[in-house]
Design a protein around this motif. Structure first.
Motif, PDB file in Angstrom:
ATOM      1  N   MET A   1       0.825  -1.240   0.030  1.00 34.95           N
ATOM      2  CA  MET A   1      -0.011   0.185   0.001  1.00 34.95           C
ATOM      3  C   MET A   1       0.979   1.248  -0.050  1.00 34.95           C
ATOM      4  N   HIS A   2       1.937   1.342   0.874  1.00 34.85           N
ATOM      5  CA  HIS A   2       2.723   2.479   0.865  1.00 34.85           C
ATOM      6  C   HIS A   2       3.899   2.103   1.908  1.00 34.85           C
TER       7      HIS A   2
ATOM      8  N   THR B   1     -11.316   3.966   7.957  1.00 35.71           N
ATOM      9  CA  THR B   1     -10.936   4.668   7.068  1.00 35.71           C
ATOM     10  C   THR B   1      -9.498   5.254   7.482  1.00 35.71           C
TER      11      THR B   1
ATOM     12  N   ARG C   1      -5.640   7.001   5.897  1.00 36.60           N
ATOM     13  CA  ARG C   1      -5.014   8.038   5.274  1.00 36.60           C
ATOM     14  C   ARG C   1      -3.593   7.557   5.023  1.00 36.60           C
ATOM     15  N   ASP C   2      -2.731   7.634   3.583  1.00 34.08           N
ATOM     16  CA  ASP C   2      -1.461   7.246   3.856  1.00 34.08           C
ATOM     17  C   ASP C   2      -0.697   8.545   3.784  1.00 34.08           C
TER      18      ASP C   2
ATOM     19  N   GLN D   1      -3.606  10.152   0.287  1.00 35.95           N
ATOM     20  CA  GLN D   1      -4.595   9.202  -0.177  1.00 35.95           C
ATOM     21  C   GLN D   1      -5.511   8.656   0.710  1.00 35.95           C
ATOM     22  N   ARG D   2      -6.570   8.502   0.573  1.00 36.34           N
ATOM     23  CA  ARG D   2      -7.527   7.652   1.534  1.00 36.34           C
ATOM     24  C   ARG D   2      -7.862   6.197   1.010  1.00 36.34           C
ATOM     25  N   TRP D   3      -8.084   5.157   2.151  1.00 34.04           N
ATOM     26  CA  TRP D   3      -8.068   3.921   1.891  1.00 34.04           C
ATOM     27  C   TRP D   3      -9.122   3.362   2.847  1.00 34.04           C
ATOM     28  N   TRP D   4      -9.831   2.493   2.417  1.00 34.52           N
ATOM     29  CA  TRP D   4     -10.964   1.944   3.295  1.00 34.52           C
ATOM     30  C   TRP D   4     -10.596   0.275   3.670  1.00 34.52           C
TER      31      TRP D   4
ATOM     32  N   ARG E   1      -8.794   1.491  -2.417  1.00 34.72           N
ATOM     33  CA  ARG E   1      -8.883   2.950  -2.337  1.00 34.72           C
ATOM     34  C   ARG E   1     -10.295   3.618  -2.386  1.00 34.72           C
ATOM     35  N   ALA E   2     -10.383   4.695  -1.519  1.00 37.05           N
ATOM     36  CA  ALA E   2     -11.618   5.536  -1.252  1.00 37.05           C
ATOM     37  C   ALA E   2     -12.389   5.462  -2.664  1.00 37.05           C
TER      38      ALA E   2
ATOM     39  N   GLU F   1     -13.184   3.008  -4.527  1.00 35.38           N
ATOM     40  CA  GLU F   1     -12.811   2.002  -5.579  1.00 35.38           C
ATOM     41  C   GLU F   1     -13.011   0.681  -4.779  1.00 35.38           C
TER      42      GLU F   1
END
Length: 764
Positions: free
Chosen positions: A611-612, A647, A649-650, A654-657, A683-684, A686
């Motif tokens: 992811m990061h 929820t 945030r990287d 960028q936001r992720w779920w 990803r938020a 998607e």
């Protein structure tokens, strides 16, 4: 405190706020009921103090009582949009506490007459306001002798006591009554049905008896009365159906008027037809004086006693109040204990309830069967949460929860309205219970009880002494104005009401031995503390209406602990081979959150190189325990234990779920099932493109989630231990139920004597 009239739109009242003030200290000797009835008050007076020097403004205003009274009446009429005479009580004409503040400001601005708000609440007739001001300032009325100055009158005797003596003497005019027939009533007159307690008692009378109820409603005609009654019941979440209307008759009338404002014919019909009279209606306002309340609370009770004694003998059931004990330093408040000394009661409301009881005790000597029912604070309904918005108890609860502080007190004598109403109606319907005194105060709360209950609910409160709490609450209400709590502000600013609060906070626990015995004999629900669980629905409604504040994410957590999970992720539909770590902190704002939402708050971070390169931070996270009550998925094979929704945030913004679930299955690896979390990440906005499983390591589970539990340090060590134990018991019970579910379903399939293959069996 309850307002009996709708508040008018608030006008600018800043000048009036300056006038809310000084207490009138009265040096009086304690008088018992017997003393009051046996002799008049002493009249010796010391020398009159010198009046202040006159000014040009003094010469410009009316100088005699008649002219000044007429001027004040005109201003009062302007506020009420009605004609007001010199002898018309401002509140009885429809005025409110807000209107009183505005009237004081108008009189000061337009007449130069500096009344205090306590003057208006003590006696709101324009003539008495004029006389009081002239006496206090030493201005000579050229047309009539000048009354004694206020300081002198305080030492020569209290006007309220003279008026109470006169009201008690009216009892001797009541007719003599024969004993009523000891049968359950079939036709009942009820006053106060549009009020909080009265509305609930109306429905309980209909539920638990066959009685037809005649409701005295202040209205111009029957349709208007029906509309008022229906609206009031709906406002308290009570039903108003055709069947209820069939058993209810509305009587347009007025408790404040002779013969209840009824015609002679209607009065005589009721005297012959009724089986019982229930007196619930009253003006409940802790700021108004006795002269302003006596018409509703004392003379109204005497009118009902007259009706009960007239025609067919019938009992009178009178809703009084433990306010009759509101004397600072009173030793006990039992059902048959002596009441407070009347001259030591400060609030007009307390005096009016005392006078009504004293009058009705004398009516018993006339043969009238009088039952006295004394509630304390009447709390919200335990099932519907309905509450009285203008009640002092509701105002204090709101302040406790909003500002997280409580004043030091000995006991709070309060019970929920549904319990008070049910017991009162049971007494009314049981002839053997008539004619006695009952304290409907429930089980008192101590200060420790309230602090512990609120802490358990996540509302950690600090205890302050009364003066500190009052000053702090007033400052907060000024900084954060809450229209619904304006009345509480006025109470906390009134010297008279402060004396009442002092008596209430320092008084003993009310006891109800007779009530307890009656409740047990009738098989009713025993009295219990009005605790956080009983108040739950009421707190929710108070919060919804903006009066109270429930625990929030931003509050200091009530309880928290770490949870570390390790595993691997991979692209959705492919093997999970990339290491992943979740380092979380799980917390709850209070047990309320678990009871109502079954939800746990989550903070922390996720590490996964897919992811990061840097950790992703949890912006908001929730865990639901046994979501949807553990309803199984996939034909009963998987029973949900926990559902995670995060929820994140990287480092790049960028936001992720993340969605994660723990399931229970009918397999042997129970220990791992409680630790393994199946996750999907995207990803938020998607769909999921990563999936895998993370597990709490067995060696860290107990270390973090048992030994690692932390509790708000503001709680005492004992409260912290109770908090931990409560959480573990609740969580363990929920997980145990979740694990039991799939095994129970398998057992039911195996024992199915039909031997028909089911979809579950074929799949398995």
């Amino acid at each position: 405190m309850q307002q009996n009239n709708e508040d008018r739109p608030t006008r600018a009242a800043d000048p009036g706020q300056r006038l809310i003030g000084e207490a009138i200290e009265r040096g009086k000797t304690a008088l018992s009921v017997a003393d009051l009835l046996a002799r008049a008050l002493p009249s010796a007076a010391p020398a009159t103090p010198q009046p202040p020097a006159r000014t040009a403004a003094d010469d410009a205003r009316p100088q005699d009582a008649e002219e000044l009274a007429a001027a004040i009446a005109a201003l009062a009429g302007r506020h009420l949009d009605a004609e007001v005479g010199p002898e018309t009580d401002f509140f009885e004409a429809g005025g409110t506490s807000v209107g009183a503040v505005e009237l004081v400001a108008s009189v000061a601005r337009e007449l130069g007459v500096e009344l205090t708000l306590d003057d208006v609440f003590a006696d709101a007739r324009p003539r008495r306001l004029a006389e009081r001001w002239l006496a206090a300032t030493g201005v000579v009325d050229s047309k009539r002798p000048m009354p004694a100055p206020r300081a002198v009158r305080a030492r020569t005797g209290d006007d309220d006591l003279d008026l109470i003596l006169a009201d008690l003497a009216l009892v001797d005019d009541l007719p003599w009554a024969a004993p009523p027939e000891p049968v359950a009533p079939r036709r009942v007159l009820l006053t106060g049905a549009t009020g909080f307690l009265g509305g609930h008692m109306l429905l309980d009378l209909l539920r638990h008896s066959d009685a037809h109820v005649y409701c005295l409603v202040r209205a111009g005609d029957e349709p208007e009365g029906l509309q008022r009654l229906g609206a009031a019941l709906a406002g308290y979440s009570l039903p108003w159906s055709a069947e209820i209307r069939r058993r209810v008759s509305v009587l347009p009338g007025d408790l404040r008027k002779p013969k209840l404002g009824l015609t002679d014919d209607r009065w005589n019909e009721l005297a012959q037809e009724l089986d019982a009279v229930v007196s619930v209606g009253a003006a409940v306002d802790f700021l108004r004086g006795y002269p302003s309340l006596r018409q509703s609370n004392v003379l109204g009770a005497l009118a009902l006693a007259e009706l009960a004694a007239a025609g067919r003998p019938k009992p009178l059931h009178h809703i009084s109040s433990i306010a009759v004990f509101n004397e600072v330093g009173i030793a006990s408040m039992g059902e048959d204990d002596p009441l407070a000394h009347i001259d030591r009661l400060v609030a007009g409301y307390d005096k009016s309830k005392w006078a009504a009881e004293a009058a009705l005790r004398r009516a018993r000597d006339h043969g009238l069967v009088v039952t006295v029912l004394r509630p304390g604070g009447i709390g919200g309904h335990t099932k519907t949460g309905a509450y009285n918005a203008q009640d002092l108890s509701s105002g204090l609860l709101s302040a406790f929860s909003r500002f997280r502080s409580v004043p030091a007190f000995r006991y709070l004598n309060a019970a929920p309205v549904d319990w008070v109403s049910r017991v009162a109606v049971a007494v009314i319907c049981e002839p053997s219970a008539w004619g006695y005194n009952y304290n409907l105060t429930g089980t008192p709360n101590t200060l420790d009880d309230v602090v512990r209950d609120m802490s358990l609910g996540g509302m950690n409160v600090r205890v302050q002494d009364w003066d500190e709490w009052r000053a702090d609450t007033l400052a907060r209400l000024e900084a954060e104005p809450i229209p619904e709590l304006d009345f509480l502000t006025r109470v906390l600013q009134s010297p008279t009401a402060l004396k009442l609060c002092e008596a209430t906070l320092t008084g003993p626990a009310a006891t109800g031995t007779r009530t307890e015995a009656f409740v047990a004999a009738q098989g009713l629900t025993p009295a219990a503390r009005y605790d956080t669980q009983a108040q739950l629905k009421t707190f929710e409604r108070l919060a919804h209406d903006g009066l109270a504040r429930l625990p929030e994410r931003t509050d200091t957590p009530y309880l928290w602990f770490p949870e570390t999970m390790e595993g691997s992720l991979g692209p959705a539909g492919q093997p999970a081979e990339s290491a992943c770590t979740l380092s979380l902190t799980l917390s709850i704002a209070g047990m309320y959150q678990l009871i109502r939402e079954r939800r746990v708050d989550v903070a922390g971070e996720l590490r996964c190189s897919l992811m990061h390169a840097d950790p992703l931070v949890v912006e908001q996270g929730d865990i639901w325990v046994r979501p949807q009550e553990g309803i199984p998925e996939r034909h009963g094979l998987r029973h949900p234990l926990l559902r995670y929704r995060l929820t994140l945030r990287d480092a790049d913004g960028q936001r992720w779920w993340l969605e994660g679930r723990k399931y229970a299955r009918a397999r042997r690896d129970l220990w791992r099932q409680t630790r393994a979390l199946t996750v999907a990440i995207g990803r938020a906005g998607e769909p999921a493109h990563l999936a895998g499983e993370v597990v709490v390591p067995a060696d860290s589970y107990l270390r973090e989630q048992i030994d690692g539990i932390r509790v708000n340090p503001r709680l005492s060590p004992q409260e912290q231990r109770i908090a931990k134990l409560t959480w573990l018991l609740w969580f363990g019970r929920e997980i145990g139920l979740g694990l039991l579910g799939p095994f129970t379903r398998v057992g039911a399939d195996l024992l199915d004597i039909r031997r028909n293959p089911t979809l579950t069996e074929r799949t398995r």
